[in-house]
Motif scaffolding. Structure first.
Motif, PDB file in Angstrom:
ATOM      1  N   PRO A 176      -0.674  -4.773  -6.559  1.00 33.82           N
ATOM      2  CA  PRO A 176      -1.356  -2.885  -6.699  1.00 33.82           C
ATOM      3  C   PRO A 176      -2.674  -2.898  -7.638  1.00 33.82           C
ATOM      4  N   GLU A 177      -2.831  -3.535  -8.057  1.00 37.54           N
ATOM      5  CA  GLU A 177      -3.913  -3.346  -8.510  1.00 37.54           C
ATOM      6  C   GLU A 177      -5.129  -3.969  -7.390  1.00 37.54           C
ATOM      7  N   LYS A 178      -5.210  -4.819  -6.594  1.00 39.19           N
ATOM      8  CA  LYS A 178      -5.959  -5.106  -6.073  1.00 39.19           C
ATOM      9  C   LYS A 178      -5.652  -4.747  -4.174  1.00 39.19           C
ATOM     10  N   SER A 179      -5.092  -3.408  -4.187  1.00 41.33           N
ATOM     11  CA  SER A 179      -4.659  -2.618  -3.189  1.00 41.33           C
ATOM     12  C   SER A 179      -5.384  -1.813  -4.057  1.00 41.33           C
ATOM     13  N   LEU A 180      -5.449  -1.228  -5.049  1.00 43.26           N
ATOM     14  CA  LEU A 180      -6.137  -0.403  -5.431  1.00 43.26           C
ATOM     15  C   LEU A 180      -7.499  -0.333  -5.202  1.00 43.26           C
ATOM     16  N   GLN A 181      -8.357  -1.766  -6.038  1.00 39.70           N
ATOM     17  CA  GLN A 181      -9.332  -2.087  -5.220  1.00 39.70           C
ATOM     18  C   GLN A 181      -9.829  -2.453  -3.856  1.00 39.70           C
ATOM     19  N   ILE A 182      -9.199  -2.400  -2.452  1.00 41.95           N
ATOM     20  CA  ILE A 182      -9.922  -2.174  -1.392  1.00 41.95           C
ATOM     21  C   ILE A 182      -9.509  -0.652  -1.499  1.00 41.95           C
ATOM     22  N   ILE A 183      -8.820  -0.207  -1.595  1.00 45.48           N
ATOM     23  CA  ILE A 183      -8.836   1.454  -0.742  1.00 45.48           C
ATOM     24  C   ILE A 183     -10.202   1.601  -1.917  1.00 45.48           C
ATOM     25  N   ASP A 219       4.974   0.249   1.451  1.00 47.53           N
ATOM     26  CA  ASP A 219       4.771   0.268   2.984  1.00 47.53           C
ATOM     27  C   ASP A 219       4.745  -1.556   3.712  1.00 47.53           C
ATOM     28  N   PRO A 220       5.736  -2.629   3.864  1.00 48.80           N
ATOM     29  CA  PRO A 220       5.017  -3.567   4.630  1.00 48.80           C
ATOM     30  C   PRO A 220       3.760  -3.751   4.777  1.00 48.80           C
ATOM     31  N   LEU A 221       3.753  -2.614   6.495  1.00 49.81           N
ATOM     32  CA  LEU A 221       3.133  -2.408   6.556  1.00 49.81           C
ATOM     33  C   LEU A 221       2.017  -2.065   6.167  1.00 49.81           C
ATOM     34  N   LEU A 222       1.534  -1.739   5.737  1.00 51.68           N
ATOM     35  CA  LEU A 222       0.026  -1.160   4.424  1.00 51.68           C
ATOM     36  C   LEU A 222      -0.164  -1.632   3.724  1.00 51.68           C
ATOM     37  N   HIS A 223       1.038  -2.633   3.297  1.00 54.27           N
ATOM     38  CA  HIS A 223       1.104  -3.885   1.691  1.00 54.27           C
ATOM     39  C   HIS A 223       0.028  -4.961   2.356  1.00 54.27           C
ATOM     40  N   SER A 224      -0.596  -4.685   3.372  1.00 54.43           N
ATOM     41  CA  SER A 224      -1.699  -5.924   3.407  1.00 54.43           C
ATOM     42  C   SER A 224      -2.816  -6.214   3.544  1.00 54.43           C
ATOM     43  N   GLU A 225      -3.447  -6.790   2.669  1.00 59.16           N
ATOM     44  CA  GLU A 225      -5.361  -6.546   3.130  1.00 59.16           C
ATOM     45  C   GLU A 225      -6.371  -6.180   4.426  1.00 59.16           C
ATOM     46  N   LEU A 226      -5.886  -6.793   5.651  1.00 57.05           N
ATOM     47  CA  LEU A 226      -7.023  -6.043   6.449  1.00 57.05           C
ATOM     48  C   LEU A 226      -6.338  -5.381   6.920  1.00 57.05           C
TER      49      LEU A 226
END
Lengths: 94, 194
Positions: free
Chosen positions: B10-17, A6-13
């Motif tokens: 994906p790894e970075k996403s998991l880390q953020i979560i 999901d591009p809306l969620l696939h953003s760091e902030l």
């Protein structure tokens, strides 16, 4: 074949905001700013994007004379977040 | 998190979560005020009633419990002010609030109909307070409160088992070790972790 995240969620902030809101019942803008360490302007833009997508609900009011913004995640937001995590697991083969 | 569209893997996403969820832990609010307020109110009520019964000719010693009403007002004022200051509320905060609302409703019913219990409401109040204290201890993972809840339950057993002459000493001990000691420990813990 792996699905596109999901591009809306696939953003760091935005992902950080959603991760915070999924863990609490409601959170103020100040709390989100402190926890994400984002600038007020950037946070405001990303909060609006999530609100427009229906992922979060934003309530603006006043605490005494000071304006206060309270955010909470919506049912659609929870579903999107859960789907994102599931797809993330597929990517990482967890 | 300076830029709004940083490229994520994906790894970075998991880390953020993980990082963000971790940050929401420990957000439970300091509830020591309530334990200290009610600990002192109930202690004054119990000791006051004993003193009035033994040393005065007053026929309605239970009226000392009217001190509960100003305490309720103090509780509400503190709760509203504290709520206004708070900028985050967790699911556990809500659960904790519900536990004490359930206690308050049960307590009010017992208080309204205390005549039906021949004014012997202390064991019932202790059972209710013990359950709520125990559950709060579980919810906020604070052992002194869990032990405080157990002190209330043991106190009720003692109230029924020990000779009547010693019963008067049980209630103050229960309040001190069930409410006040855990309350002061929670206050100290919250200050250290603020």
């Amino acid at each position: 074949m792996l699905k596109k995240l999901d591009p809306l969620l696939h953003s760091e902030l935005r992902l950080a905001i959603m991760s915070l809101l999924i863990s609490v019942e409601k959170a103020g803008f100040t709390y989100l700013k402190e926890q994400t360490e984002a600038t007020a302007g950037n946070l405001s833009v990303q909060v609006t994007k999530l609100e427009d997508a229906g992922y979060i609900f934003v309530k603006k009011g006043f605490k005494g004379k000071i304006p206060q913004t309270i955010c909470n995640i919506t049912k659609k937001g929870i579903e999107a977040f859960e789907k994102y995590v599931e797809e993330l697991k597929d990517y990482l083969k967890l | 998190m300076e830029t709004n569209e940083k490229v994520l893997n994906p790894e970075k996403s998991l880390q953020i979560i993980e990082k963000m969820i971790q940050r929401t832990k420990g957000n439970l609010h300091d509830s020591s005020f309530y334990f200290l307020l009610w600990g002192w109110v109930v202690l004054i009520g119990i000791v006051g009633q004993i003193i009035i019964e033994r040393f005065t000719d007053c026929t309605k010693p239970y009226l000392i419990w009217l001190i509960i009403f100003p305490a309720v007002i103090a509780n509400i004022i503190y709760g509203v002010r504290h709520g206004k200051k708070t900028c985050v509320s967790t699911h556990l905060d809500s659960l904790n609030l519900m536990i004490w609302i359930a206690f308050l409703v049960s307590y009010s019913i017992v208080l309204i109909f205390m005549k039906k219990f021949d004014y012997n409401i202390v064991p019932i109040i202790f059972l209710l307070a013990g359950s709520a204290t125990f559950l709060t201890g579980i919810v906020i993972k604070f052992k002194p409160l869990i032990l405080g809840g157990i002190v209330f339950w043991l106190g009720v057993i003692c109230l029924f088992l020990i000779p009547a002459n010693y019963v008067a000493f049980i209630s103050p001990i229960v309040i001190i070790f069930g409410y006040l000691v855990p309350g002061y420990m929670l206050k100290s813990y919250s200050k250290r972790n603020a």
